[in-house]
Design an enzyme around this catalytic site. Structure first.
Site, PDB file in Angstrom:
ATOM      1  N   SER A   1      -0.749  -0.338   9.178  1.00 56.69           N
ATOM      2  CA  SER A   1      -0.281   0.916   9.776  1.00 56.69           C
ATOM      3  C   SER A   1       0.132   0.757  11.238  1.00 56.69           C
ATOM      4  O   SER A   1      -0.235   1.574  12.086  1.00 56.69           O
ATOM      5  CB  SER A   1      -1.345   2.008   9.650  1.00 56.69           C
ATOM      6  OG  SER A   1      -0.778   3.297   9.874  1.00 56.69           O
TER       7      SER A   1
ATOM      8  N   TYR B   1      -4.371  -0.695  -5.083  1.00 63.15           N
ATOM      9  CA  TYR B   1      -3.063  -0.093  -4.837  1.00 63.15           C
ATOM     10  C   TYR B   1      -2.422   0.268  -6.180  1.00 63.15           C
ATOM     11  O   TYR B   1      -2.092  -0.605  -6.982  1.00 63.15           O
ATOM     12  CB  TYR B   1      -2.141  -1.037  -4.069  1.00 63.15           C
ATOM     13  CG  TYR B   1      -2.610  -1.399  -2.676  1.00 63.15           C
ATOM     14  CD1 TYR B   1      -3.630  -0.690  -2.041  1.00 63.15           C
ATOM     15  CD2 TYR B   1      -2.041  -2.452  -1.981  1.00 63.15           C
ATOM     16  CE1 TYR B   1      -4.061  -1.026  -0.762  1.00 63.15           C
ATOM     17  CE2 TYR B   1      -2.466  -2.789  -0.696  1.00 63.15           C
ATOM     18  CZ  TYR B   1      -3.479  -2.079  -0.104  1.00 63.15           C
ATOM     19  OH  TYR B   1      -3.889  -2.425   1.161  1.00 63.15           O
TER      20      TYR B   1
ATOM     21  N   THR C   1       9.791   1.934   1.647  1.00 60.28           N
ATOM     22  CA  THR C   1      10.150   2.614   0.399  1.00 60.28           C
ATOM     23  C   THR C   1      11.643   2.502   0.137  1.00 60.28           C
ATOM     24  O   THR C   1      12.099   2.798  -0.954  1.00 60.28           O
ATOM     25  CB  THR C   1       9.761   4.100   0.453  1.00 60.28           C
ATOM     26  OG1 THR C   1      10.411   4.737   1.572  1.00 60.28           O
ATOM     27  CG2 THR C   1       8.253   4.257   0.602  1.00 60.28           C
TER      28      THR C   1
ATOM     29  N   LEU D   1       2.832   1.466  12.449  1.00 57.49           N
ATOM     30  CA  LEU D   1       3.727   2.580  12.788  1.00 57.49           C
ATOM     31  C   LEU D   1       3.024   3.924  12.689  1.00 57.49           C
ATOM     32  O   LEU D   1       3.675   4.974  12.691  1.00 57.49           O
ATOM     33  CB  LEU D   1       4.958   2.558  11.870  1.00 57.49           C
ATOM     34  CG  LEU D   1       5.808   1.279  11.921  1.00 57.49           C
ATOM     35  CD1 LEU D   1       6.940   1.347  10.915  1.00 57.49           C
ATOM     36  CD2 LEU D   1       6.347   1.056  13.327  1.00 57.49           C
ATOM     37  N   ALA D   2       1.691   3.892  12.613  1.00 56.89           N
ATOM     38  CA  ALA D   2       0.895   5.120  12.523  1.00 56.89           C
ATOM     39  C   ALA D   2       1.402   6.015  11.395  1.00 56.89           C
ATOM     40  O   ALA D   2       1.698   7.193  11.583  1.00 56.89           O
ATOM     41  CB  ALA D   2       0.891   5.870  13.860  1.00 56.89           C
TER      42      ALA D   2
ATOM     43  N   SER E   1     -11.639  -6.670   5.800  1.00 57.18           N
ATOM     44  CA  SER E   1     -10.708  -5.592   6.104  1.00 57.18           C
ATOM     45  C   SER E   1     -11.487  -4.350   6.501  1.00 57.18           C
ATOM     46  O   SER E   1     -12.307  -3.854   5.711  1.00 57.18           O
ATOM     47  CB  SER E   1      -9.802  -5.287   4.906  1.00 57.18           C
ATOM     48  OG  SER E   1      -8.907  -4.230   5.207  1.00 57.18           O
TER      49      SER E   1
ATOM     50  N   GLU F   1      15.133  -2.580   9.213  1.00 59.86           N
ATOM     51  CA  GLU F   1      14.835  -2.130  10.569  1.00 59.86           C
ATOM     52  C   GLU F   1      13.595  -2.831  11.114  1.00 59.86           C
ATOM     53  O   GLU F   1      13.587  -3.293  12.261  1.00 59.86           O
ATOM     54  CB  GLU F   1      14.635  -0.619  10.594  1.00 59.86           C
ATOM     55  CG  GLU F   1      14.379  -0.066  11.984  1.00 59.86           C
ATOM     56  CD  GLU F   1      14.191   1.441  12.002  1.00 59.86           C
ATOM     57  OE1 GLU F   1      14.145   2.010  13.106  1.00 59.86           O
ATOM     58  OE2 GLU F   1      14.088   2.050  10.915  1.00 59.86           O
TER      59      GLU F   1
ATOM     60  N   TRP G   1       0.816  -1.216   0.000  1.00 59.49           N
ATOM     61  CA  TRP G   1       0.000   0.000   0.000  1.00 59.49           C
ATOM     62  C   TRP G   1       0.852   1.271   0.000  1.00 59.49           C
ATOM     63  O   TRP G   1       1.805   1.383   0.750  1.00 59.49           O
ATOM     64  CB  TRP G   1      -0.928  -0.011   1.207  1.00 59.49           C
ATOM     65  CG  TRP G   1      -1.814   1.186   1.314  1.00 59.49           C
ATOM     66  CD1 TRP G   1      -2.631   1.681   0.347  1.00 59.49           C
ATOM     67  CD2 TRP G   1      -1.992   2.024   2.459  1.00 59.49           C
ATOM     68  NE1 TRP G   1      -3.308   2.779   0.810  1.00 59.49           N
ATOM     69  CE2 TRP G   1      -2.942   3.015   2.107  1.00 59.49           C
ATOM     70  CE3 TRP G   1      -1.443   2.032   3.739  1.00 59.49           C
ATOM     71  CZ2 TRP G   1      -3.348   4.009   2.994  1.00 59.49           C
ATOM     72  CZ3 TRP G   1      -1.854   3.009   4.623  1.00 59.49           C
ATOM     73  CH2 TRP G   1      -2.795   3.987   4.247  1.00 59.49           C
TER      74      TRP G   1
ATOM     75  N   GLN H   1      -8.458  -7.560   8.727  1.00 58.95           N
ATOM     76  CA  GLN H   1      -7.305  -6.671   8.589  1.00 58.95           C
ATOM     77  C   GLN H   1      -7.713  -5.255   9.002  1.00 58.95           C
ATOM     78  O   GLN H   1      -8.229  -4.489   8.196  1.00 58.95           O
ATOM     79  CB  GLN H   1      -6.772  -6.670   7.155  1.00 58.95           C
ATOM     80  CG  GLN H   1      -5.503  -5.854   6.989  1.00 58.95           C
ATOM     81  CD  GLN H   1      -4.891  -5.937   5.607  1.00 58.95           C
ATOM     82  OE1 GLN H   1      -4.414  -4.954   5.075  1.00 58.95           O
ATOM     83  NE2 GLN H   1      -4.895  -7.121   5.008  1.00 58.95           N
TER      84      GLN H   1
END
Length: 317
Positions: free
Chosen positions: A209, A55, A285, A211-212, A153, A292, A21, A179
């Protein structure tokens, strides 16, 4: 990497997964970068790759399909895609009608260059279509072998319960996974409404999301970097970039530092503290971002850290 079942069901997904996404074919148009991100994810133990027809209007599926088509036959992958949002001006090219769902899965499989996906999601609830039509259509898709399981979802808890109940009463394949959005900064809906219903029916949750939209990474401690998600999307910036959230994220750094984690890894490990969460869907990206995120795999946060985090999130620290 650890692997978790989708609730009571047999399919196992990596606790860290990779989604397409607003990245593949949108922000990241270079296929070699995408290929590197996918390679790092797979070599790091990720087996679950999430997508949707909408997407980049199908381009994300095409790119992922091209890349995954090149992996050796028999490579153990779990692929998902979704349908609901409009894909053209055609009034039937949207929603959860039997027509749209059957046509959508066929087009998605062609773009993904695969005979089937493991999970096919109804990308939102459609109030214009009777539940019996939705469930029968998804049952048909599973019976035809186009998908092995189906899920929902961002469905309301009551509609999830209705779908499972209807399926069971009529001998049909029920949804096995939901989801929803879930993170330290967006938690009440999942914890109070969705998770109790999902656990009651033996469904798993694969959350997006976590990680907001990047807020929890610390990327926005000092402002909005050029080219960042908040710079590109007003709706994300307006939702998450508040002074209150900024203060919380800054305080979380001390907790992460004590554990030898980054704030990204802390946020992912926190989401995965709940056994009802099957996987945290991450985006990337750049290759270093997925590296990480993979650092959160297998991390169990100690009780003391969880208590500190809770105090911070409640504004008590």
């Amino acid at each position: 990497m650890r692997y978790r079942k989708l609730g009571k069901w047999g399919l196992k997904v990596s606790e860290i997964s990779l989604g397409a996404w607003v990245t593949f074919g949108d922000v990241v148009k270079d296929k070699e970068t995408v290929r590197e991100i996918v390679r790092i994810a797979y070599e790091g133990g990720v087996n679950f790759f999430d997508n949707a027809d909408v997407y980049a209007k199908g381009l994300a599926e095409e790119i992922m399909g091209e890349i995954l088509h090149g992996v050796p036959p028999g490579t153990p992958l779990v692929l998902s895609t979704k349908a609901y949002w409009p894909m053209s001006e055609d009034p039937n090219d949207r929603g959860l009608s039997r027509k749209h769902l059957l046509e959508s899965i066929t087009k998605s499989l062609k773009r993904l260059k695969t005979d089937y996906v493991d999970i096919f999601f109804a990308h939102r609830f459609d109030p214009e279509v009777p539940m019996e039509e939705i469930v029968y259509a998804m049952h048909t898709i599973v019976e035809k072998g186009y998908a092995l399981y189906w899920g929902t979802s961002e469905w309301p808890a009551a509609r999830i319960a209705e779908a499972v109940t209807f399926a069971k009463e009529n001998g049909l394949h029920p949804p096995v996974v939901e989801q929803p959005q879930y993170s330290m900064l967006y938690r009440e809906r999942v914890e109070n409404e969705i998770l109790p219903e999902a656990e009651r029916f033996g469904m798993g949750l694969v959350v997006w999301s976590p990680l907001a939209q990047g807020m929890l990474t610390g990327k926005y401690d000092e402002g909005i970097p050029e080219g960042s998600r908040f710079a590109r999307y007003d709706q994300f910036r307006e939702r998450y970039l508040t002074e209150e959230n900024r203060r919380k994220v800054l305080k979380l750094k001390a907790v992460a530092d004590e554990l030898g984690l980054t704030r990204t890894q802390l946020a992912l490990a926190w989401v995965l503290r709940l056994p009802g969460i099957s996987s945290a869907i991450t985006g990337a990206t750049r290759p270093e971002q997925i590296r990480e995120s993979l650092g959160a795999a297998g991390v169990d946060l100690p009780q003391e850290a969880l208590e500190k985090i809770e105090a911070i999130l409640k504004g008590e620290a």
